[in-house]
Design a protein around this motif. Structure first.
Motif, PDB file in Angstrom:
ATOM      1  N   ASN A   1      -8.381  -2.184  -2.392  1.00 33.90           N
ATOM      2  CA  ASN A   1      -7.660  -2.919  -0.846  1.00 33.90           C
ATOM      3  C   ASN A   1      -8.099  -1.910   0.457  1.00 33.90           C
ATOM      4  O   ASN A   1      -7.681  -0.777   0.391  1.00 33.90           O
ATOM      5  CB  ASN A   1      -6.148  -3.009  -1.040  1.00 33.90           C
TER       6      ASN A   1
ATOM      7  N   PRO B   1       0.839  -1.279  -0.026  1.00 31.05           N
ATOM      8  CA  PRO B   1      -0.003   0.084   0.032  1.00 31.05           C
ATOM      9  C   PRO B   1       0.912   1.195  -0.060  1.00 31.05           C
ATOM     10  O   PRO B   1       1.662   1.264   0.904  1.00 31.05           O
ATOM     11  CB  PRO B   1      -0.740   0.169   1.266  1.00 31.05           C
TER      12      PRO B   1
ATOM     13  N   ASN C   1       0.157   4.237   1.155  1.00 34.21           N
ATOM     14  CA  ASN C   1      -0.657   5.244   1.649  1.00 34.21           C
ATOM     15  C   ASN C   1       0.189   5.653   3.054  1.00 34.21           C
ATOM     16  O   ASN C   1      -0.465   5.510   4.264  1.00 34.21           O
ATOM     17  CB  ASN C   1      -2.131   4.632   2.181  1.00 34.21           C
TER      18      ASN C   1
ATOM     19  N   THR D   1      -1.683  -1.210   5.482  1.00 34.89           N
ATOM     20  CA  THR D   1      -2.843  -0.654   4.882  1.00 34.89           C
ATOM     21  C   THR D   1      -3.563   0.251   6.166  1.00 34.89           C
ATOM     22  O   THR D   1      -3.912  -0.499   7.020  1.00 34.89           O
ATOM     23  CB  THR D   1      -3.990  -1.516   4.347  1.00 34.89           C
TER      24      THR D   1
ATOM     25  N   ALA E   1      -3.630  -6.452   0.718  1.00 35.27           N
ATOM     26  CA  ALA E   1      -2.801  -6.005  -0.337  1.00 35.27           C
ATOM     27  C   ALA E   1      -2.786  -7.061  -1.491  1.00 35.27           C
ATOM     28  O   ALA E   1      -2.954  -6.601  -2.549  1.00 35.27           O
ATOM     29  CB  ALA E   1      -1.481  -5.554   0.354  1.00 35.27           C
TER      30      ALA E   1
END
Length: 445
Positions: free
Chosen positions: A338, A109, A111, A308, A328
């Motif tokens: 996801n 991820p 993020n 995540t 993921a």
């Protein structure tokens, strides 16, 4: 140490020896107390630091004019006293191990940043020190029954988790817990009865501890008085123990992207739950959502193991599939968003009036010996250690019988209580009610 490992992991990344990494550390301050009856036998305190670095190594191979990209992973463990050379060596070894693994490729991820939900937990050890006498009384106050507390072992853990990844994630959160092992015993009709069980709470909640101890003492005394279960037909069964949480794991398992990808489930957003299964009309459609921030649960987390950042989201709405529990790798394989995965969830109450049901003839299964369930087939049940039989207004306790039910074939006979309660990883209906069950037990002569 955390920053040292990141530095060396980034160096291996820059050299092309690995392509991604995720680092998790757990710093734990723990206290353990062991009581024999009400006498303190042991009291010790310990600090530990653990570090786990998962590295990912990618491979590319041309097959029939197409580039096939795969990814392998391996995890290295580190101690707080590892030298710089040992850190480098362990990362290199993990990279080599990962290079032998060829799973389908997926991205970590992207993020990075702090979670939007602030996980706040009081120090379990500090709270316990201020409630020590109240907790002691919750365990050992004389209830006056036949069953007694034989021993108790208490674990207080203040855990600080840190997560970082090569994709920019940097976050930390508490994962404190209060755990205890409780042994209760009583003289039975034929033999002594002993019950051993482990409980996990997010902190030393005195009222909850007292409730748990009371319930186990009542169960122990009831088991001491229980008769052997007899075979019966057409019984209404109420399941009220923590097996209710296990039951709903059949739903969360079937609704996971991993199960769908591996061919163990055919659930699909937009369709009814178990659309591929033959069976009668569902009596009580389920609404279920993942909630990583479940306040009472020690298993609540703001981020999953791949990095995540999590938020609550629904899996089922009145029997309709809304989402799959993603991760993921498997969300990427299935071409879906996801949202991340957690083990904590909420289930709405159903249609059943539990107070009314408990006044009618029924069998309440309080504790199974082993509760077996299969998300694939929908079969669930097993032998029970203790159940309360209500028949023609009279109550008695029985043990040693068993039930076997299929979630899909008995969908028109299964309902859930309107009332919900907190369980270790969930909020779920207080009871599952099943009509027309065949109870296996001793045959009457």
């Amino acid at each position: 140490m955390f920053e040292k490992i990141i530095q060396e992991a980034d160096r291996a990344l820059a050299l092309g020896k690995i392509q991604d990494w995720v680092l998790k550390s757990e710093v734990t301050d723990s206290q353990e107390l062991f009581f024999v009856k009400d006498r303190l036998d042991m009291n010790r305190r310990a600090d530990t630091k653990e570090y786990a670095l998962t590295v990912y190594v990618d491979h590319e191979e041309e097959k029939e004019g197409m580039v096939d990209k795969t990814r392998g992973s391996s995890t290295a463990q580190f101690g707080p006293d590892d030298s710089d050379e040992e850190i480098v060596e362990k990362i290199a070894r993990a990279g080599e191990e990962a290079s032998y693994i060829n799973n389908p490729w997926f991205p970590l991820p992207d993020n990075g940043g702090e979670p939007g939900h602030d996980m706040v937990q009081a120090s379990t050890i500090h709270e316990f020190s201020h409630k020590h006498e109240e907790v002691f009384q919750a365990f050992f106050a004389d209830r006056g029954g036949l069953a007694k507390v034989n021993s108790a072992e208490i674990f207080c853990q203040d855990v600080q988790v840190r997560l970082a990844s090569s994709q920019g994630l940097r976050t930390s959160y508490p994962a404190n817990l209060f755990q205890f092992e409780l042994v209760t015993d009583a003289e039975g009709k034929n033999d002594p009865v002993e019950v051993f069980r482990i409980y996990t709470l997010s902190g030393p909640d005195v009222d909850k501890i007292r409730e748990v101890v009371d319930a186990q003492l009542e169960e122990t005394q009831a088991r001491a008085q229980a008769d052997q279960a007899q075979a019966m037909e057409d019984v209404t069964v109420a399941i009220t123990g923590d097996e209710v949480e296990d039951f709903f794991k059949m739903y969360t398992s079937r609704l996971s992207a991993m199960s769908v990808y591996n061919g163990l489930s055919k659930e699909e957003p937009g369709l009814a739950f178990a659309h591929d299964q033959e069976g009668p009309e569902v009596k009580d459609p389920v609404s279920l959502r993942l909630n990583p921030f479940l306040a009472h649960s020690p298993y609540a987390v703001p981020v999953d193991s791949y990095g995540t950042l999590l938020a609550p989201y629904p899996l089922l709405d009145k029997g309709q599939v809304m989402n799959l529990a993603s991760s993921a790798p498997h969300s990427y394989y299935l071409g879906m968003e996801n949202k991340g995965k957690c083990s904590t969830f909420e289930v709405d109450g159903g249609s059943a009036d539990l107070d009314k049901a408990m006044k009618e003839d029924h069998l309440e299964i309080i504790k199974f010996s082993s509760f077996d369930f299969s998300p694939l087939t929908g079969n669930f049940g097993g032998e029970f250690r203790l159940a309360k039989l209500v028949k023609e207004g009279k109550e008695s306790y029985i043990s040693g019988g068993s039930i076997s039910v299929n979630l899909f074939k008995s969908a028109d006979k299964i309902s859930y209580s309107k009332e919900t309660i907190q369980r270790p990883r969930s909020i779920t209906p207080k009871a599952i009610l099943i009509q027309g069950v065949q109870l296996a037990g001793e045959e009457e002569e």
